[in-house]
Design an enzyme around this catalytic site. Structure first.
Site, PDB file in Angstrom:
ATOM      1  N   LYS A   1      -4.825 -10.019  -7.077  1.00 55.18           N
ATOM      2  CA  LYS A   1      -6.016 -10.156  -6.240  1.00 55.18           C
ATOM      3  C   LYS A   1      -7.135  -9.225  -6.720  1.00 55.18           C
ATOM      4  O   LYS A   1      -6.851  -8.111  -7.129  1.00 55.18           O
ATOM      5  CB  LYS A   1      -5.600  -9.772  -4.806  1.00 55.18           C
ATOM      6  CG  LYS A   1      -6.581 -10.111  -3.733  1.00 55.18           C
ATOM      7  CD  LYS A   1      -6.045  -9.691  -2.370  1.00 55.18           C
ATOM      8  CE  LYS A   1      -6.031  -8.184  -2.218  1.00 55.18           C
ATOM      9  NZ  LYS A   1      -5.729  -7.709  -0.865  1.00 55.18           N
TER      10      LYS A   1
ATOM     11  N   LYS B   1       0.823  -1.219   0.000  1.00 50.13           N
ATOM     12  CA  LYS B   1       0.000   0.000   0.000  1.00 50.13           C
ATOM     13  C   LYS B   1       0.849   1.258   0.000  1.00 50.13           C
ATOM     14  O   LYS B   1       0.480   2.257  -0.608  1.00 50.13           O
ATOM     15  CB  LYS B   1      -0.947   0.014   1.203  1.00 50.13           C
ATOM     16  CG  LYS B   1      -2.098  -0.946   1.037  1.00 50.13           C
ATOM     17  CD  LYS B   1      -3.256  -0.593   1.943  1.00 50.13           C
ATOM     18  CE  LYS B   1      -4.435  -1.518   1.705  1.00 50.13           C
ATOM     19  NZ  LYS B   1      -5.465  -1.408   2.717  1.00 50.13           N
TER      20      LYS B   1
ATOM     21  N   LYS C   1     -10.592  -3.494  -4.464  1.00 47.03           N
ATOM     22  CA  LYS C   1     -11.368  -2.255  -4.622  1.00 47.03           C
ATOM     23  C   LYS C   1     -10.550  -1.192  -5.330  1.00 47.03           C
ATOM     24  O   LYS C   1     -11.097  -0.280  -5.932  1.00 47.03           O
ATOM     25  CB  LYS C   1     -11.718  -1.681  -3.243  1.00 47.03           C
ATOM     26  CG  LYS C   1     -12.681  -2.501  -2.431  1.00 47.03           C
ATOM     27  CD  LYS C   1     -12.723  -1.963  -0.987  1.00 47.03           C
ATOM     28  CE  LYS C   1     -13.499  -2.881  -0.075  1.00 47.03           C
ATOM     29  NZ  LYS C   1     -13.251  -2.621   1.346  1.00 47.03           N
TER      30      LYS C   1
END
Ligand code: TYM
Length: 331
Positions: free
Chosen positions: A194, A111, A197
């Site tokens: 993966k 992230k 969102k």
């Protein structure tokens, strides 16, 4: 009864991975455990969130929980910021967890990306808050998708270190529950990534609010290869997209992969996709409609969250009181 805690971030559209990896299992565990399900808004603000959008997303995740079958009278459903005990316990855990432990967290590395110096301190300490969420209720089991496994190992390390440091058998060593045939749903555009969102491609994921046309279009456009489907689970070498679609179909049909392959092995993708579309629309269609209905009744959603928040705090406050006493903090 043993206690379950789990959480979902209100950070944009909920997708099929969130449903199959987590929310559906939340529903199924309600009869056997005392369940606490949380919309983790304090986790969401570890990266920038527009305030109005955050308010909307909190209600959307709540609506998804209820539409999927969580009964807010039986299970506790609330948003994290309604119970200050999460943030209070997270501070204590900031003082228990070691820098070296957090440095190993792969999700922070992903992230934060290359611009690590500019990531928030909250994003770095995120797993400590997650451990606090769970241990504020002394939860024994946590249903999650596979991507949360490392964070749950950290939660166990924190509980163990706390118990050792203070010579108290206080926190349980929580077990992850990673259940079903779709514990890691992959992107429909790239079977090595993966479903997420934050993927910029809308075709990469099926959202819980998608109607039948969107579901059909996304599955039709899902990346595949030109070979027929294998008949054995060992036949997916180098075919991650095929494997992902089979896993999704198996989970939606409540079958294991072997059973699915004995049904569809040898089929071409065009035929298999038609079946997958029918199944996805059958399972997800009613959930999306019920979410829309609930989102039209924000007073109801807010009353669920406020009731859930009070019930959550009634469990965690005595645990926090005991903890402060063990640590030597007066209040
Ligand atoms: P979040 O909000 O990213 O995801 C919510 C749940 O969905 C699962 N999930 C998936 N499962 C299968 N395939 C996928 N592609 C997929 N994407 C997401 C996640 O594993 C998760 O179970 N840190 C957590 C939220 C959290 C939490 C907690 C969870 C905060 N505190 C305490 C459990 C206990 C997160 O970011 O989930």
């Amino acid at each position: 009864m043993e206690r379950i805690f789990s959480g979902v971030q209100p950070t944009g559209d909920l997708h099929l991975g969130n449903y199959l990896g987590a929310i559906r299992n939340f529903v199924r565990l309600q009869d056997d455990y005392d369940c606490v399900y949380c919309v983790v808004d304090l986790h969401a603000i570890t990266v920038w969130q527009d305030p109005d959008e955050l308010r909307r997303s909190i209600r959307e995740v709540t609506a998804a929980f209820i539409a999927a079958g969580i009964d807010p009278k039986k299970s506790i459903v609330f948003n994290q910021s309604r119970n200050p005990n999460h943030a209070e316990l997270a501070w204590v855990f900031n003082c228990v967890a070691r820098l070296g432990w957090l440095n190993r967290m792969t999700q922070f590395k992903e992230k934060a990306g290359k611009n690590r110096e500019n990531a928030s301190v909250g994003l770095y300490a995120y797993p400590n808050l997650m451990a606090a969420d769970i241990l504020a209720y002394k939860a024994t089991h946590v249903p999650v998708g596979e991507d949360q496994k490392q964070h749950l190992e950290l939660c166990r390390d924190i509980a163990q270190k706390f118990n050792n440091d203070y010579g108290a058998d206080f926190f349980p060593i929580t077990e992850p529950l990673i259940l079903g045939e779709a514990t890691r749903v992959m992107s429909l555009r790239d079977g090595t990534k993966k479903m997420s969102k934050s993927d910029p491609s809308k075709l990469s994921r099926i959202n819980l609010t998608d109607g039948p046309d969107d579901i059909a279009q996304k599955i039709r456009k899902a990346r595949t290869d030109s070979a027929p489907l294998p008949s054995e689970p060992g036949g997916f070498e180098g075919r991650p997209e095929a494997e992902n679609l089979i896993g999704i179909y198996a989970a939606l049909s409540d079958l294991n992969r072997d059973a699915v392959l004995s049904e569809v092995g040898g089929m071409m993708f065009a035929d298999f996709k038609a079946r997958l579309i029918d199944k996805a629309v059958e399972v997800l269609g009613p959930i999306g409609l019920e979410m829309q209905r609930l989102l039209g009744d924000s007073d109801y959603i807010d009353s669920v969250l406020s009731d859930g928040g009070a019930r959550a705090r009634a469990i965690s406050q005595p645990i926090l009181d005991d903890l402060y006493d063990i640590v030597g903090l007066a209040r």
